[in-house]
Design an enzyme around this catalytic site. Structure first.
Site, PDB file in Angstrom:
ATOM      1  N   THR A 100       0.880  -1.177   0.000  1.00 46.89           N
ATOM      2  CA  THR A 100       0.000   0.000   0.000  1.00 46.89           C
ATOM      3  C   THR A 100       0.910   1.217   0.000  1.00 46.89           C
ATOM      4  O   THR A 100       1.601   1.494   0.980  1.00 46.89           O
ATOM      5  CB  THR A 100      -0.908   0.027   1.243  1.00 46.89           C
ATOM      6  OG1 THR A 100      -1.666  -1.176   1.285  1.00 46.89           O
ATOM      7  CG2 THR A 100      -1.857   1.220   1.181  1.00 46.89           C
ATOM      8  N   LYS A 175      -7.435   1.742  -3.443  1.00 45.93           N
ATOM      9  CA  LYS A 175      -7.150   1.333  -2.049  1.00 45.93           C
ATOM     10  C   LYS A 175      -7.374   2.515  -1.101  1.00 45.93           C
ATOM     11  O   LYS A 175      -7.837   2.339   0.028  1.00 45.93           O
ATOM     12  CB  LYS A 175      -5.707   0.818  -1.966  1.00 45.93           C
ATOM     13  CG  LYS A 175      -5.189   0.540  -0.571  1.00 45.93           C
ATOM     14  CD  LYS A 175      -5.741  -0.732   0.058  1.00 45.93           C
ATOM     15  CE  LYS A 175      -5.201  -0.894   1.471  1.00 45.93           C
ATOM     16  NZ  LYS A 175      -5.570  -2.138   2.105  1.00 45.93           N
ATOM     17  N   LYS A 243      -0.087   5.337   8.271  1.00 48.85           N
ATOM     18  CA  LYS A 243       0.669   5.464   7.007  1.00 48.85           C
ATOM     19  C   LYS A 243      -0.314   5.607   5.845  1.00 48.85           C
ATOM     20  O   LYS A 243      -0.181   6.503   5.007  1.00 48.85           O
ATOM     21  CB  LYS A 243       1.546   4.216   6.815  1.00 48.85           C
ATOM     22  CG  LYS A 243       2.370   4.258   5.563  1.00 48.85           C
ATOM     23  CD  LYS A 243       2.439   3.036   4.670  1.00 48.85           C
ATOM     24  CE  LYS A 243       1.725   1.802   4.916  1.00 48.85           C
ATOM     25  NZ  LYS A 243       1.463   0.971   3.737  1.00 48.85           N
TER      26      LYS A 243
HETATM   27  P1  NAP Z   1       5.270  -6.586   7.504  1.00 50.80           P
HETATM   28  O1  NAP Z   1       4.833  -7.850   8.155  1.00 50.80           O
HETATM   29  O2  NAP Z   1       5.911  -5.532   8.358  1.00 50.80           O
HETATM   30  O3  NAP Z   1       6.262  -6.983   6.312  1.00 50.80           O
HETATM   31  C1  NAP Z   1       6.953  -6.014   5.572  1.00 50.80           C
HETATM   32  C2  NAP Z   1       7.905  -6.730   4.649  1.00 50.80           C
HETATM   33  O4  NAP Z   1       8.601  -5.764   3.869  1.00 50.80           O
HETATM   34  C3  NAP Z   1       8.973  -7.535   5.373  1.00 50.80           C
HETATM   35  O5  NAP Z   1       9.266  -8.664   4.603  1.00 50.80           O
HETATM   36  C4  NAP Z   1      10.155  -6.562   5.407  1.00 50.80           C
HETATM   37  O6  NAP Z   1      11.409  -7.207   5.523  1.00 50.80           O
HETATM   38  C5  NAP Z   1      10.010  -5.949   4.025  1.00 50.80           C
HETATM   39  N1  NAP Z   1      10.666  -4.635   3.931  1.00 50.80           N
HETATM   40  C6  NAP Z   1      10.279  -3.488   4.526  1.00 50.80           C
HETATM   41  N2  NAP Z   1      11.098  -2.494   4.189  1.00 50.80           N
HETATM   42  C7  NAP Z   1      12.023  -3.013   3.359  1.00 50.80           C
HETATM   43  C8  NAP Z   1      13.129  -2.476   2.657  1.00 50.80           C
HETATM   44  N3  NAP Z   1      13.444  -1.173   2.754  1.00 50.80           N
HETATM   45  N4  NAP Z   1      13.863  -3.301   1.877  1.00 50.80           N
HETATM   46  C9  NAP Z   1      13.545  -4.611   1.791  1.00 50.80           C
HETATM   47  N5  NAP Z   1      12.497  -5.178   2.422  1.00 50.80           N
HETATM   48  C10 NAP Z   1      11.742  -4.388   3.187  1.00 50.80           C
HETATM   49  O7  NAP Z   1       4.063  -5.858   6.748  1.00 50.80           O
HETATM   50  P2  NAP Z   1       2.741  -6.499   6.138  1.00 50.80           P
HETATM   51  O8  NAP Z   1       1.677  -6.521   7.178  1.00 50.80           O
HETATM   52  O9  NAP Z   1       3.070  -7.739   5.386  1.00 50.80           O
HETATM   53  O10 NAP Z   1       2.315  -5.322   5.110  1.00 50.80           O
HETATM   54  C11 NAP Z   1       2.994  -5.144   3.889  1.00 50.80           C
HETATM   55  C12 NAP Z   1       2.240  -4.113   3.040  1.00 50.80           C
HETATM   56  O11 NAP Z   1       0.897  -4.559   2.847  1.00 50.80           O
HETATM   57  C13 NAP Z   1       2.145  -2.724   3.688  1.00 50.80           C
HETATM   58  O12 NAP Z   1       2.216  -1.734   2.706  1.00 50.80           O
HETATM   59  C14 NAP Z   1       0.761  -2.745   4.331  1.00 50.80           C
HETATM   60  O13 NAP Z   1       0.212  -1.442   4.472  1.00 50.80           O
HETATM   61  C15 NAP Z   1      -0.007  -3.575   3.331  1.00 50.80           C
HETATM   62  N6  NAP Z   1      -1.193  -4.256   3.865  1.00 50.80           N
HETATM   63  C16 NAP Z   1      -1.119  -4.927   5.052  1.00 50.80           C
HETATM   64  C17 NAP Z   1      -2.265  -5.552   5.545  1.00 50.80           C
HETATM   65  C18 NAP Z   1      -2.247  -6.292   6.874  1.00 50.80           C
HETATM   66  O14 NAP Z   1      -3.322  -6.627   7.380  1.00 50.80           O
HETATM   67  N7  NAP Z   1      -1.079  -6.580   7.464  1.00 50.80           N
HETATM   68  C19 NAP Z   1      -3.465  -5.501   4.819  1.00 50.80           C
HETATM   69  C20 NAP Z   1      -3.489  -4.838   3.600  1.00 50.80           C
HETATM   70  C21 NAP Z   1      -2.342  -4.217   3.131  1.00 50.80           C
HETATM   71  P3  NAP Z   1      11.977  -7.642   6.981  1.00 50.80           P
HETATM   72  O15 NAP Z   1      11.401  -8.997   7.245  1.00 50.80           O
HETATM   73  O16 NAP Z   1      13.443  -7.649   6.822  1.00 50.80           O
HETATM   74  O17 NAP Z   1      11.504  -6.587   7.948  1.00 50.80           O
END
Ligand code: NAP
Length: 291
Positions: A100, A175, A243
């Site tokens: 997102t 979104k 965010k």
């Molecule tokens: P998360 O569990 O914090 O995972 C983030 C991932 O991105 C991790 O694999 C992290 O690596 C990687 N990452 C972050 N910054 C990075 C960088 N600079 N370089 C390389 N890798 C990087 O987050 P999530 O919940 O999966 O969410 C991911 C996205 O989906 C976000 O944009 C969020 O807003 C969106 N989203 C989430 C949900 C939800 O319910 N969680 C629902 C809809 C949309 P590391 O493992 O090394 O930290």
């Protein structure tokens, strides 16, 4: 055949890990990259496939490169940063971004991709961790029809609904509409539960009745019990929501949309962060209201 497409998946977080898993289960040849290697090791252990040490290495030879990372800057890093995926992708390959992020970064990376002969789709998702794990996400896509056609079958592996909404950025803008609709609704639900308690009603009985009528919503159905029980560990975190609302309010400043309730709820989420609730789920707006 679609099943023979080679896929890279960058970012094995709460969302990316199960999404990549669905692609492997469907028979795609998947190579994963995660900044923290332990998660990639665990994924390969569970699903087979391969892991790479950089986004560029993961993207080499891939027909489709998926990503699901944190925010705009994270996305830039995995695409065009040092060892970014774009430098490893072959001409004609398509990058599918499930982060997102802003419509601006989507259009910026789409333009860079075009120059390099690559496709770029902004494809944010809705449905949360449960949706990712159950393969039941909703995916809103912006970009070119031809790129969409090449990616659609793979996206379907973890989705219940996927749709091309328009040109580059249209997925992220859709979104944003999703988040605008949720923000005010969760505040309304919080106020309803708060009022029911103050009025001496049994809030559970109240919601059971009114959820059969016009007040029904996904948030009501899925969150009212935990909200009443003061539990806020069930999904999308307040930090992520802030965010997203920041992205929404920036876009509204650009396009002139009036979002008074969304702006207010964004500040209410700032209050929740002040209470220490950055990792609580978004239904924690109720915590601001004194019982
Ligand atoms: P998360 O569990 O914090 O995972 C983030 C991932 O991105 C991790 O694999 C992290 O690596 C990687 N990452 C972050 N910054 C990075 C960088 N600079 N370089 C390389 N890798 C990087 O987050 P999530 O919940 O999966 O969410 C991911 C996205 O989906 C976000 O944009 C969020 O807003 C969106 N989203 C989430 C949900 C939800 O319910 N969680 C629902 C809809 C949309 P590391 O493992 O090394 O930290």
């Amino acid at each position: 055949m679609a099943q023979q497409q080679k896929i890279a998946f960058l970012g094995l977080g709460v969302m990316g890990y199960p999404m990549a898993g669905h692609l492997a289960t469907a028979g795609y040849d998947v190579c994963v990259y995660n900044r923290t290697t332990a998660k990639a090791d665990a994924w390969v252990e569970q699903h087979g496939g391969r892991l790479a040490g950089t986004p560029a290495a993961a993207a080499q030879g891939a027909d489709l490169v998926f990503a699901c990372v944190g925010n705009d800057e994270d996305l830039r890093q995995v695409c065009v940063g040092a060892q970014g995926a774009f430098s490893g992708m072959s001409s004609g390959a398509v990058f599918v971004d499930h982060t997102t992020a802003s419509a601006l970064v989507a259009r910026e990376l789409y333009a860079v991709a075009q120059v390099q002969g690559l496709g770029f789709l902004d494809a944010p998702v809705s449905g949360g961790q449960a949706g990712a794990e159950n393969g039941a996400l909703t995916v809103m896509v912006g970009g070119d029809q031809a790129d969409y056609d090449r990616a659609e079958a793979a996206i379907n592996c973890f989705s219940r609904a996927v749709r091309l909404m328009g040109d580059s950025g249209a997925g992220q803008l859709t979104k944003m509409v999703n988040q605008i609709c949720i923000a005010g609704l969760v505040q309304g639900l919080s106020e309803g539960i708060h009022f029911a308690k103050r009025a001496g009603l049994d809030p559970e009985a109240v919601i059971e009745v009114i959820s059969k009528g016009a007040a029904q919503s996904w948030q009501m159905e899925n969150r009212y019990k935990t909200m009443i029980e003061d539990q806020f560990d069930f999904g999308f975190a307040v930090d992520w929501m802030r965010k997203d609302l920041g992205i929404v309010l920036d876009a509204a400043r650009d396009n002139g949309a009036q979002l008074p309730v969304t702006a207010l709820v964004d500040q209410f989420y700032a209050d929740v962060q002040q209470l220490g609730g950055g990792r609580w789920d978004t239904s924690s707006l109720l915590k601001r209201l004194k019982h």
